[in-house]
Design a protein around this motif. Structure first.
Motif: not given
Length: 366
Positions: A57-65
């Motif tokens: 949420x803080x990194x505004x990542x496109x995906x989670x692995x």
């Protein structure tokens, strides 16, 4: 990393149901916990970790692995497996390959599901499996005595040390004790792992109960818990039937409502995966950026270069430093840049011992 747990148990205890639920759940949640079948009886399951979403949420990542744990459905064991009865030889060969054992015990009544010994007694069932493994260990170790004795007489110090360790192990086994209970002072630990014995592997007991008792357990699970406590082992209570039903639900809200109706905070499978992770003494560190937030696995006590090597061997070979933020600091201050601005990002060298939850950025040169 290839860490794996073998699911074992007597026939008709819910072992394969547990494995199938694990794999079905993973397939149903492919977006969050990717799953792939390596062999018909082997599956990789994402390790549940709420921290990953918070970091993302803080990194505004496109995906989670997520990071993964491998589970192997090992053929059912019967009395006499140590001498090849039933699928004994296959069972023993498969269990020798895994890092830890998840032992499923039947703690439910069901007239439609027969028990191989005619009555429900999970502690007896655990002892049946344990006895077969101890007998197999004794046979394996005894075969090694003669060749090692000859080498020891020829002043081979390594052979003499191994022979001493085997003799200690055999004394332990003949007293009816699995080798995982053998203390470090008696030659346990690294030396015992070198012998590749079956009963030296850490064990997690999974109590399979009826749907009505999934939240509370029952008299049988209490007996298993007492047995596990004596061994320094852990137990997890699940209902394989519930896990099968949950695995079919793809909507997260529907799943949460289903669990709440049964007074459960999470699936039993999540508990099994997390306990398996603990059993293997694994920790998680994270890498995070706009592209992805990813969880990685290392053994507890691993140093920064080893953690870098979990990502790529070049990272370990050319390791310079690890820019390090604790999970708590990252979330409290609001991400990487805010942590840097507050002067809370640390520069750690090759002797730094990675902590569970660390968010790392490796600097390297090859």
């Amino acid at each position: 990393m290839g860490f794996n747990c073998g699911i074992v148990g007597l026939p008709n205890v819910g072992k394969s149901t547990l494995f199938n639920a694990l794999t079905q759940t993973a397939q149903a949640e492919a977006a969050n916990f990717p799953f792939c079948t390596i062999e018909p009886n082997t599956g990789r399951v994402g390790v549940p970790d709420a921290r990953m979403q918070a970091i993302s949420d803080f990194s505004a990542s496109e995906k989670l692995v997520p990071t993964f744990l491998e589970f192997v459905d090992i053929a059912g064991l019967v009395r006499g497996a140590s001498t090849g009865e039933g699928l004994g030889n296959k069972f023993l060969a498969n269990i020798r390959e895994v890092d830890a054992v998840v032992h499923v015990l039947r703690c439910f009544e069901d007239d439609n599901v027969t028990h191989v010994d005619g009555a429900i007694d999970p502690v007896r069932d655990a002892e049946t499996v344990e006895t077969e493994l101890m007998l197999a260990d004794m046979e394996s170790l005894e075969k090694r005595i003669d060749p090692l004795t000859k080498k020891a007489r020829g002043q081979d110090k390594e052979a003499a040390a191994t022979l001493e360790l085997i003799e200690q192990a055999l004394t332990h086994l003949r007293d009816g004790q699995p080798l995982r209970l053998m203390g470090m002072a008696e030659g346990g630990g690294k030396g015992m792992r070198m012998l590749q014995t079956l009963t030296a592997k850490p064990v997690l007991y999974v109590c399979n109960v009826s749907e009505e008792e999934a939240a509370t357990g029952n008299a049988w699970t209490k007996k298993v818990a007492a047995m596990a406590a004596e061994q320094g082992a852990e137990t997890v209570i699940i209902s394989a039937k519930i896990e099968e039903e949950v695995a079919q639900l793809t909507d997260e809200t529907e799943k949460a409502e289903f669990l709440e109706a049964l007074s459960l905070e999470e699936t039993g499978l999540a508990g099994v995966v997390r306990a398996g992770y603990e059993l293997l003494e694994l920790i998680t560190f994270f890498t995070s950026g706009p592209k992805e937030t990813r969880a990685w696995t290392v053994k507890r006590g691993a140093k920064a270069p080893q953690a870098a090597g979990a990502i790529h061997t070049d990272f370990e070979k050319g390791f310079i430093k690890a820019e390090t933020i604790t999970y708590e600091t990252f979330v409290e201050l609001g991400g990487e840049q805010a942590t840097k601005d507050a002067g809370k990002m640390r520069q750690e060298g090759k002797d730094y011992v990675v902590q569970d939850g660390d968010i790392l950025l490796f600097r390297f040169n090859v």
